[in-house]
Design a protein around this motif. Sequence first.
Motif, short mmCIF file in Angstrom:
data_model
loop_
_atom_site.label_atom_id
_atom_site.label_comp_id
_atom_site.label_asym_id
_atom_site.label_seq_id
_atom_site.Cartn_x
_atom_site.Cartn_y
_atom_site.Cartn_z
N ASN A 113 0.83 -1.21 0.00
CA ASN A 113 0.00 0.00 0.00
C ASN A 113 0.86 1.25 0.00
OD1 ASN A 113 -2.34 -1.46 -0.02
ND2 ASN A 113 -2.98 -0.94 2.06
N VAL A 114 1.94 1.22 0.76
CA VAL A 114 2.86 2.37 0.79
C VAL A 114 3.51 2.55 -0.57
CG1 VAL A 114 4.93 3.34 1.86
CG2 VAL A 114 3.28 2.08 3.26
N VAL A 115 3.92 1.45 -1.18
CA VAL A 115 4.55 1.51 -2.51
C VAL A 115 3.57 2.10 -3.53
CG1 VAL A 115 5.56 0.15 -4.38
CG2 VAL A 115 6.07 -0.44 -2.00
N LYS A 116 2.32 1.63 -3.52
CA LYS A 116 1.33 2.13 -4.47
C LYS A 116 1.04 3.61 -4.24
CE LYS A 116 -0.88 -2.37 -5.04
NZ LYS A 116 -2.00 -3.24 -4.61
N ALA A 117 0.98 4.03 -3.00
CA ALA A 117 0.73 5.45 -2.69
C ALA A 117 1.86 6.32 -3.21
CB ALA A 117 0.56 5.63 -1.18
N LEU A 118 3.08 5.86 -3.08
CA LEU A 118 4.22 6.61 -3.60
C LEU A 118 4.20 6.66 -5.11
CD1 LEU A 118 6.96 5.25 -1.17
CD2 LEU A 118 6.24 7.64 -1.36
N PHE A 177 4.20 10.24 -6.78
CA PHE A 177 5.37 10.63 -7.58
C PHE A 177 5.36 9.82 -8.87
CE2 PHE A 177 6.53 11.11 -3.07
CZ PHE A 177 6.88 12.46 -3.03
N ALA A 178 4.41 10.17 -9.75
CA ALA A 178 4.18 9.38 -10.97
C ALA A 178 5.42 9.27 -11.85
CB ALA A 178 3.02 9.99 -11.75
N LEU A 179 6.27 10.29 -11.85
CA LEU A 179 7.48 10.28 -12.68
C LEU A 179 8.39 9.10 -12.34
CD1 LEU A 179 9.12 11.82 -14.85
CD2 LEU A 179 10.20 13.10 -12.98
N TYR A 180 8.36 8.66 -11.06
CA TYR A 180 9.22 7.57 -10.62
C TYR A 180 8.44 6.28 -10.35
CZ TYR A 180 12.06 11.70 -9.52
OH TYR A 180 12.73 12.89 -9.59
N ALA A 181 7.21 6.21 -10.85
CA ALA A 181 6.31 5.11 -10.47
C ALA A 181 6.92 3.73 -10.68
CB ALA A 181 4.99 5.22 -11.24
N GLU A 182 7.58 3.53 -11.81
CA GLU A 182 8.12 2.20 -12.10
C GLU A 182 9.29 1.83 -11.21
OE1 GLU A 182 11.13 3.28 -15.83
OE2 GLU A 182 9.15 2.41 -16.23
N ASN A 183 9.89 2.82 -10.56
CA ASN A 183 11.05 2.56 -9.70
C ASN A 183 10.68 2.14 -8.28
OD1 ASN A 183 13.06 3.14 -11.62
ND2 ASN A 183 12.87 5.33 -11.25
N PHE A 184 9.49 2.51 -7.83
CA PHE A 184 9.17 2.24 -6.42
C PHE A 184 9.15 0.76 -6.05
CE2 PHE A 184 7.81 6.72 -6.43
CZ PHE A 184 8.50 7.14 -5.31
#
Length: 198
Positions: A102-107, A111-118
């Motif tokens: 849930n924390v990962v999805k919220a981030l 921060f959509a620009l870094y979405a694939e990195n989370f």
Amino acid sequence: MSNYISMLENRRSIYALGNDLPISEEAVTDLIKAAVKASPSSFNSQTSRVVILMDDAHAKLWNIVENTLKPLTPAEAFPNTQEKLASFAAGKGTILFFEDTNVVKALQEQFALYAENFPIWSDQSTGIAQHAVWVALAEANIGASLQHYNPIIDAEVAATWDIPANWKLTAQMPFGSIKAPAAEKEFMNDAERFMVIK
């Protein structure tokens, strides 16, 4: 050599475990918590979650693993699997490492620009937390190893201990007293592994 490097070198995979500890259960729990809390995470997201199983709960975990693996393992190979699992069960406890998705999805949303990195950074965070705990246990003269029977045990682990659905199991760390040291460790040639560029 620094004390820190010596501590890193002292961290080894210990497979011959006993169920007595050189420090109290409370002290072990405090040590694990402190190591996880001191571990860095991207954006200080603190995605790591930990469940510490002791004694009967610890034994129950390795029964779950054995029962899950039995139908998946060739019959002739299963005695070796049982022996390996028994070595983990002989310890005092097991640390279950999770990441809070849930924390990962919220981030990812924030921060959509870094979405694939989370998700990648989440994997790195759990690895750092696992290593920090492992080093801390070794420094306290407690043996441990890192195991990965996820995802095949995930559902039963979650049901048995009421684990939140958003916690993703990443590793299991059986620990206990050291009954036999780790085998000698060999290192590859530095020239194949490191580059220094000026």
